[in-house]
Design a protein around this motif. Structure first.
Motif, PDB file in Angstrom:
ATOM      1  N   ARG A  25      -7.717   6.969   6.539  1.00 27.40           N
ATOM      2  CA  ARG A  25      -9.050   6.895   5.923  1.00 27.40           C
ATOM      3  C   ARG A  25      -9.010   6.216   4.550  1.00 27.40           C
ATOM      4  O   ARG A  25      -9.772   5.277   4.308  1.00 27.40           O
ATOM      5  CB  ARG A  25      -9.661   8.296   5.833  1.00 27.40           C
ATOM      6  CG  ARG A  25     -10.956   8.384   5.029  1.00 27.40           C
ATOM      7  CD  ARG A  25     -12.134   7.821   5.796  1.00 27.40           C
ATOM      8  NE  ARG A  25     -13.337   7.755   4.999  1.00 27.40           N
ATOM      9  CZ  ARG A  25     -14.252   8.720   4.912  1.00 27.40           C
ATOM     10  NH1 ARG A  25     -14.086   9.853   5.551  1.00 27.40           N
ATOM     11  NH2 ARG A  25     -15.329   8.538   4.186  1.00 27.40           N
ATOM     12  N   PRO A  26      -8.150   6.670   3.619  1.00 33.22           N
ATOM     13  CA  PRO A  26      -8.150   5.978   2.318  1.00 33.22           C
ATOM     14  C   PRO A  26      -7.656   4.534   2.409  1.00 33.22           C
ATOM     15  O   PRO A  26      -8.117   3.678   1.646  1.00 33.22           O
ATOM     16  CB  PRO A  26      -7.253   6.846   1.435  1.00 33.22           C
ATOM     17  CG  PRO A  26      -6.510   7.748   2.343  1.00 33.22           C
ATOM     18  CD  PRO A  26      -7.302   7.861   3.600  1.00 33.22           C
ATOM     19  N   LEU A  27      -6.770   4.234   3.339  1.00 34.18           N
ATOM     20  CA  LEU A  27      -6.327   2.854   3.527  1.00 34.18           C
ATOM     21  C   LEU A  27      -7.486   2.000   4.023  1.00 34.18           C
ATOM     22  O   LEU A  27      -7.703   0.880   3.536  1.00 34.18           O
ATOM     23  CB  LEU A  27      -5.143   2.802   4.501  1.00 34.18           C
ATOM     24  CG  LEU A  27      -4.543   1.418   4.760  1.00 34.18           C
ATOM     25  CD1 LEU A  27      -4.068   0.745   3.473  1.00 34.18           C
ATOM     26  CD2 LEU A  27      -3.396   1.526   5.754  1.00 34.18           C
ATOM     27  N   ALA A  28      -8.271   2.538   4.961  1.00 35.71           N
ATOM     28  CA  ALA A  28      -9.444   1.811   5.458  1.00 35.71           C
ATOM     29  C   ALA A  28     -10.485   1.619   4.357  1.00 35.71           C
ATOM     30  O   ALA A  28     -11.206   0.628   4.344  1.00 35.71           O
ATOM     31  CB  ALA A  28     -10.048   2.542   6.653  1.00 35.71           C
ATOM     32  N   TYR A  34       0.856  -1.189   0.000  1.00 42.44           N
ATOM     33  CA  TYR A  34       0.000   0.000   0.000  1.00 42.44           C
ATOM     34  C   TYR A  34       0.890   1.236   0.000  1.00 42.44           C
ATOM     35  O   TYR A  34       1.854   1.320   0.771  1.00 42.44           O
ATOM     36  CB  TYR A  34      -0.951  -0.006   1.195  1.00 42.44           C
ATOM     37  CG  TYR A  34      -2.011  -1.068   1.041  1.00 42.44           C
ATOM     38  CD1 TYR A  34      -3.052  -0.906   0.124  1.00 42.44           C
ATOM     39  CD2 TYR A  34      -1.956  -2.248   1.772  1.00 42.44           C
ATOM     40  CE1 TYR A  34      -4.005  -1.891  -0.046  1.00 42.44           C
ATOM     41  CE2 TYR A  34      -2.918  -3.234   1.614  1.00 42.44           C
ATOM     42  CZ  TYR A  34      -3.944  -3.044   0.698  1.00 42.44           C
ATOM     43  OH  TYR A  34      -4.889  -4.026   0.524  1.00 42.44           O
ATOM     44  N   ILE A  35       0.539   2.171  -0.878  1.00 42.21           N
ATOM     45  CA  ILE A  35       1.349   3.364  -1.122  1.00 42.21           C
ATOM     46  C   ILE A  35       0.469   4.585  -0.921  1.00 42.21           C
ATOM     47  O   ILE A  35      -0.635   4.657  -1.478  1.00 42.21           O
ATOM     48  CB  ILE A  35       1.856   3.360  -2.589  1.00 42.21           C
ATOM     49  CG1 ILE A  35       2.607   2.065  -2.891  1.00 42.21           C
ATOM     50  CG2 ILE A  35       2.687   4.607  -2.899  1.00 42.21           C
ATOM     51  CD1 ILE A  35       2.471   1.617  -4.337  1.00 42.21           C
ATOM     52  N   SER A  36       0.959   5.558  -0.144  1.00 38.51           N
ATOM     53  CA  SER A  36       0.226   6.817  -0.044  1.00 38.51           C
ATOM     54  C   SER A  36       0.739   7.758  -1.123  1.00 38.51           C
ATOM     55  O   SER A  36       1.928   7.766  -1.453  1.00 38.51           O
ATOM     56  CB  SER A  36       0.373   7.444   1.344  1.00 38.51           C
ATOM     57  OG  SER A  36       1.700   7.860   1.569  1.00 38.51           O
ATOM     58  N   VAL A  37      -0.177   8.528  -1.684  1.00 39.02           N
ATOM     59  CA  VAL A  37       0.129   9.506  -2.717  1.00 39.02           C
ATOM     60  C   VAL A  37      -0.426  10.844  -2.237  1.00 39.02           C
ATOM     61  O   VAL A  37      -1.591  10.920  -1.849  1.00 39.02           O
ATOM     62  CB  VAL A  37      -0.525   9.126  -4.069  1.00 39.02           C
ATOM     63  CG1 VAL A  37      -0.227  10.179  -5.128  1.00 39.02           C
ATOM     64  CG2 VAL A  37      -0.079   7.739  -4.520  1.00 39.02           C
ATOM     65  N   GLY A  38       0.422  11.865  -2.247  1.00 38.71           N
ATOM     66  CA  GLY A  38      -0.033  13.189  -1.826  1.00 38.71           C
ATOM     67  C   GLY A  38       0.593  14.287  -2.660  1.00 38.71           C
ATOM     68  O   GLY A  38       1.704  14.131  -3.167  1.00 38.71           O
ATOM     69  N   THR A  39      -0.141  15.393  -2.809  1.00 35.66           N
ATOM     70  CA  THR A  39       0.346  16.551  -3.542  1.00 35.66           C
ATOM     71  C   THR A  39      -0.480  17.777  -3.178  1.00 35.66           C
ATOM     72  O   THR A  39      -1.675  17.657  -2.916  1.00 35.66           O
ATOM     73  CB  THR A  39       0.281  16.328  -5.075  1.00 35.66           C
ATOM     74  OG1 THR A  39       0.643  17.543  -5.734  1.00 35.66           O
ATOM     75  CG2 THR A  39      -1.095  15.908  -5.536  1.00 35.66           C
ATOM     76  N   ASN A  40       0.170  18.934  -3.159  1.00 37.88           N
ATOM     77  CA  ASN A  40      -0.599  20.168  -3.020  1.00 37.88           C
ATOM     78  C   ASN A  40      -0.164  21.214  -4.039  1.00 37.88           C
ATOM     79  O   ASN A  40      -0.443  22.388  -3.890  1.00 37.88           O
ATOM     80  CB  ASN A  40      -0.565  20.717  -1.581  1.00 37.88           C
ATOM     81  CG  ASN A  40       0.748  21.334  -1.184  1.00 37.88           C
ATOM     82  OD1 ASN A  40       1.794  21.006  -1.741  1.00 37.88           O
ATOM     83  ND2 ASN A  40       0.701  22.216  -0.212  1.00 37.88           N
ATOM     84  N   ILE A  41       0.505  20.774  -5.090  1.00 40.74           N
ATOM     85  CA  ILE A  41       0.895  21.645  -6.204  1.00 40.74           C
ATOM     86  C   ILE A  41       0.396  20.985  -7.487  1.00 40.74           C
ATOM     87  O   ILE A  41       0.739  19.825  -7.755  1.00 40.74           O
ATOM     88  CB  ILE A  41       2.431  21.835  -6.258  1.00 40.74           C
ATOM     89  CG1 ILE A  41       2.933  22.527  -4.989  1.00 40.74           C
ATOM     90  CG2 ILE A  41       2.827  22.613  -7.511  1.00 40.74           C
ATOM     91  CD1 ILE A  41       4.454  22.569  -4.876  1.00 40.74           C
ATOM     92  N   SER A 101      -7.987   4.102  -3.762  1.00 38.62           N
ATOM     93  CA  SER A 101      -8.955   4.683  -2.827  1.00 38.62           C
ATOM     94  C   SER A 101      -9.575   5.933  -3.442  1.00 38.62           C
ATOM     95  O   SER A 101      -9.072   6.460  -4.440  1.00 38.62           O
ATOM     96  CB  SER A 101      -8.252   5.077  -1.523  1.00 38.62           C
ATOM     97  OG  SER A 101      -7.545   6.303  -1.687  1.00 38.62           O
ATOM     98  N   PRO A 102     -10.648   6.435  -2.823  1.00 40.34           N
ATOM     99  CA  PRO A 102     -11.103   7.767  -3.205  1.00 40.34           C
ATOM    100  C   PRO A 102      -9.980   8.781  -2.970  1.00 40.34           C
ATOM    101  O   PRO A 102      -9.069   8.549  -2.169  1.00 40.34           O
ATOM    102  CB  PRO A 102     -12.275   8.029  -2.252  1.00 40.34           C
ATOM    103  CG  PRO A 102     -12.750   6.664  -1.853  1.00 40.34           C
ATOM    104  CD  PRO A 102     -11.509   5.826  -1.812  1.00 40.34           C
TER     105      PRO A 102
END
Length: 174
Positions: A126-129, A8-15, A38-39
């Motif tokens: 939350r997205p992992l769940a 499982y990989i988290s992906v994040g960005t704010n740009i 995930s959503p």
């Protein structure tokens, strides 16, 4: 032949959020084929004043080692303009983190498993769940769904409309 493991990989960005989430999903699909996605959630920046993030979790099956995954993810971040010479808590084009690698625990190839943020940040738990509700945290043994139901924090997040390759990944509520 190495065993296949669920990661499982988290992906994040704010740009340029839509662009960078899509770029990450495109690369992950090229590398791993079918993705469990995930959503996409929007959340306030944590640890610094900045624009809101898009966050999601992706599940893949792979035979690659933790070290090889980490190298690929760092290169993908760099290819998308991620700068490493900035404060830890700052705006970023793309952030990919290995959350879990099967049931492995401890430091593997320089990566802490499972990632501590699972239990600390709503935008990870939350997205992992959502995509692995009945899977268990490799250390505490609790199901992700139960961990999310018990989670108490002031961190706010909300699902956003997001399409990738013509597929509706998530929808805003209301």
């Amino acid at each position: 032949m190495p065993d296949t493991v669920r990661v499982y990989i988290s992906v994040g960005t704010n740009i340029d959020r839509e662009h960078h989430v899509s770029a990450a999903l495109d690369a992950l699909a090229d590398w791993f084929g079918e993705l469990v996605i995930s959503p996409v959630y929007e959340s306030e920046a944590v640890g610094f004043d900045g624009s809101a993030f898009f966050n999601l979790v992706v599940g893949v099956d792979t035979e690659l080692s933790v070290g090889e995954l980490s190298r690929r993810f760092k290169q993908l971040e760099a290819d998308n303009g991620r700068r490493r010479n900035v404060p830890r808590f700052s705006a970023r084009t793309l952030d990919l983190d290995i959350l879990t690698y099967g049931t492995r625990t401890g430091v593997v190839d320089g990566v802490e498993l499972p990632r501590g943020e699972i239990l600390k940040n709503a935008f990870v738990l939350r997205p992992l769940a959502d995509i692995a509700p009945d899977e268990r945290h490799p250390v505490c043994g609790e199901r992700y769904q139960d961990l999310w139901q018990e989670y108490r924090s002031g961190q706010k997040l909300w699902p956003v409309d997001f399409k990738w390759q013509g597929r509706q990944i998530s929808q805003a509520v209301g």
